[in-house]
Design an enzyme around this catalytic site. Structure first.
Site, PDB file in Angstrom:
ATOM      1  N   GLU A 330      16.743  31.021  59.321  1.00 44.20           N
ATOM      2  CA  GLU A 330      16.360  29.916  59.350  1.00 44.20           C
ATOM      3  C   GLU A 330      17.755  29.067  60.393  1.00 44.20           C
ATOM      4  O   GLU A 330      18.321  28.608  59.542  1.00 44.20           O
ATOM      5  CB  GLU A 330      15.776  29.779  59.001  1.00 44.20           C
ATOM      6  CG  GLU A 330      16.026  29.230  57.941  1.00 44.20           C
ATOM      7  CD  GLU A 330      14.484  27.636  56.684  1.00 44.20           C
ATOM      8  OE1 GLU A 330      13.797  28.167  56.658  1.00 44.20           O
ATOM      9  OE2 GLU A 330      15.192  26.315  55.921  1.00 44.20           O
ATOM     10  N   CYS A 331      17.744  28.487  60.968  1.00 44.79           N
ATOM     11  CA  CYS A 331      18.280  27.492  61.737  1.00 44.79           C
ATOM     12  C   CYS A 331      20.006  28.364  61.761  1.00 44.79           C
ATOM     13  O   CYS A 331      20.335  28.706  62.601  1.00 44.79           O
ATOM     14  CB  CYS A 331      18.225  26.506  61.361  1.00 44.79           C
ATOM     15  SG  CYS A 331      18.599  24.768  62.288  1.00 44.79           S
ATOM     16  N   ALA A 332      20.793  27.623  60.896  1.00 45.25           N
ATOM     17  CA  ALA A 332      22.120  28.201  60.768  1.00 45.25           C
ATOM     18  C   ALA A 332      21.787  29.546  60.821  1.00 45.25           C
ATOM     19  O   ALA A 332      23.212  30.357  61.477  1.00 45.25           O
ATOM     20  CB  ALA A 332      22.799  28.238  59.597  1.00 45.25           C
TER      21      ALA A 332
END
Length: 445
Positions: A330-332
């Protein structure tokens, strides 16, 4: 057993909540107390400083992400064995989801029946402080304002004027902090620089904050106020109640290090309750995945700050690219799995090229999974949060998630990758599916 507790709130962001909360945690710990640190909302950075001050995990309390009914149980779980708990608020005391008070600091304070200490930036005002405090004390009857800490007070005379004005409100002054630029934490594009990236400097900052609060606030009065919190009904949250352990102790490798600092403590607890052997690895420094890795969890953080180093660690990028087990990102993690980040080569498991953007993307999302993936089933709803200043171009043609005004994510039978941050206490099936798939990666159930 009742855990004494305080909520540290403010009229608005930038008033000094993190300074007071972190300093109070450090000051109470220096007295020999076991302090349980908590943060209202989806913030990952402040809990890092809380954890450093307390010597135990900083935990988040977010009714939107985890569910309103889980806030007290999650608090009881996190505060087990503590002498006192300090809960730092988010934004202004009454600022919640959208134009409501849901998931606000006040909402969490009510759910925990906890007294509130209001941190007021007194710079550029004196008697008006009383009007502000009176308004906050009376705005919602269910919120108990037990005291005020005046921040950024300029002189003895300034303090005298503020104290005199506040006498009419009946709200006691529990601390007065003078202006001190030496204790300001450094920031960048998404807020404070995480403690994990600052090393010994962060430790010194926390020590200075503890010393500042110890000499500026009435710790005995704050502890007496915390002790007025009543017992909370019901049992503590237990990760073992929400997952079923699989056999074989599969190794779930969790990304850590300076580039991947965003995580909730409950994620690892749920993974372990589901039977996983959790091993932390650093994509910046390590050149191979932990021995026996059966699944990967790559959470949030600041890969854009460390893009050159991530790209330069070719052995680790190759190891992730060659890994054939389940991956939750998720995200990074999404950025690390994509083809490029700011023109630097990443792992190439997710289509798309990411770049820094001028606009911050921030907010709660009520998302619907439009397709099955490692962690999702078509039609399932997820409450998450976006917090990034990058964009992904040339990504998947069909996004994994959709919400009212957006879409995002990449999914396959062994990968879920998205900008969406989830709190797994609200979605424990994510931990179950990741660990179960590490034993039979092709099964979607």
């Amino acid at each position: 057993m009742v855990t004494p507790r305080l909520v540290i709130a403010a009229p608005s962001s930038g008033s000094g909540k993190t300074t007071v909360a972190t300093g109070l945690i450090a000051a109470l710990r220096a007295r020999g107390l076991e302090v349980s640190p908590h943060k209202v909302g989806p913030d990952y950075i402040d809990p890092g400083y809380h954890s450093l001050a307390a010597g135990r995990p900083g935990r988040n309390l977010d009714p939107w992400l985890a569910g309103e009914g889980r806030i007290a149980p999650l608090f009881l779980h996190g505060a087990a064995g503590a002498d006192v708990a300090v809960i730092e608020g988010v934004m202004g005391l009454f600022d919640g989801q959208g134009d409501t008070g849901f998931a606000s600091t006040a909402h969490v304070a009510e759910l925990l029946a906890a007294p509130v200490v209001l941190v007021v930036d007194a710079a550029r005002q004196s008697r008006s402080v009383a009007a502000l405090v009176h308004g906050f004390a009376t705005f919602e009857p269910g919120v108990r304002l037990g005291g005020v800490v005046l921040n950024r007070v300029g002189s003895d005379r300034h303090e005298e004027l503020c104290r005199s004005a506040l006498e009419s409100t009946g709200v006691p002054v529990l601390g007065v902090i003078r202006r001190d630029d030496a204790v300001v934490n450094p920031s960048r594009h998404l807020g404070l620089i995480p403690a994990a990236e600052r090393g010994p400097e962060a430790v010194r900052t926390v020590e200075r904050l503890g010393e500042l609060v110890a000499r500026s606030c009435d710790l005995d009065a704050l502890l007496r106020l915390a002790a007025t919190a009543p017992p909370l009904p019901g049992p503590a949250w237990n990760p073992a109640d929400h997952v079923m352990p699989v056999d074989g102790d599969p190794v779930v490798a969790v990304a850590g290090g300076a580039a991947f600092t965003f995580s909730y403590a409950e994620h690892v607890e749920l993974l372990r309750a589901a039977g996983a052997d959790v091993a932390v690895f650093d994509p910046l420094r390590d050149e191979a995945l932990p021995d026996g890795t059966a699944a990967l969890l790559i959470g949030g953080g600041f890969p854009e700050v460390h893009a050159a180093e991530l790209a330069a660690n070719e052995p680790m990028r190759d190891a992730v690219a060659a890994f054939r087990g389940p991956i939750a990102a998720e995200c990074a993690g999404l950025l690390y799995l994509c083809e490029e980040l700011d023109d630097r080569r990443m792992c190439g498991l997710v289509p798309g090229r990411a770049r820094m953007a001028s606009r911050l993307t921030l907010g709660y999302r009520e998302a619907v999974a439009v397709a099955p993936s490692l962690l999702t089933r078509a039609g399932e709803r997820f409450r998450g949060h976006e917090f990034h200043r990058t964009t992904l171009a040339g990504g998947p043609q069909e996004p994994l998630f959709r919400w009212r005004d957006g879409a995002d994510g990449f999914g396959s039978d062994r990968i879920t990758a998205s900008y969406l941050h989830l709190h797994w206490a609200g979605h424990p099936e994510a931990a179950q599916r990741l660990v179960s798939s590490s034993r039979s990666p092709s099964v979607l159930r």
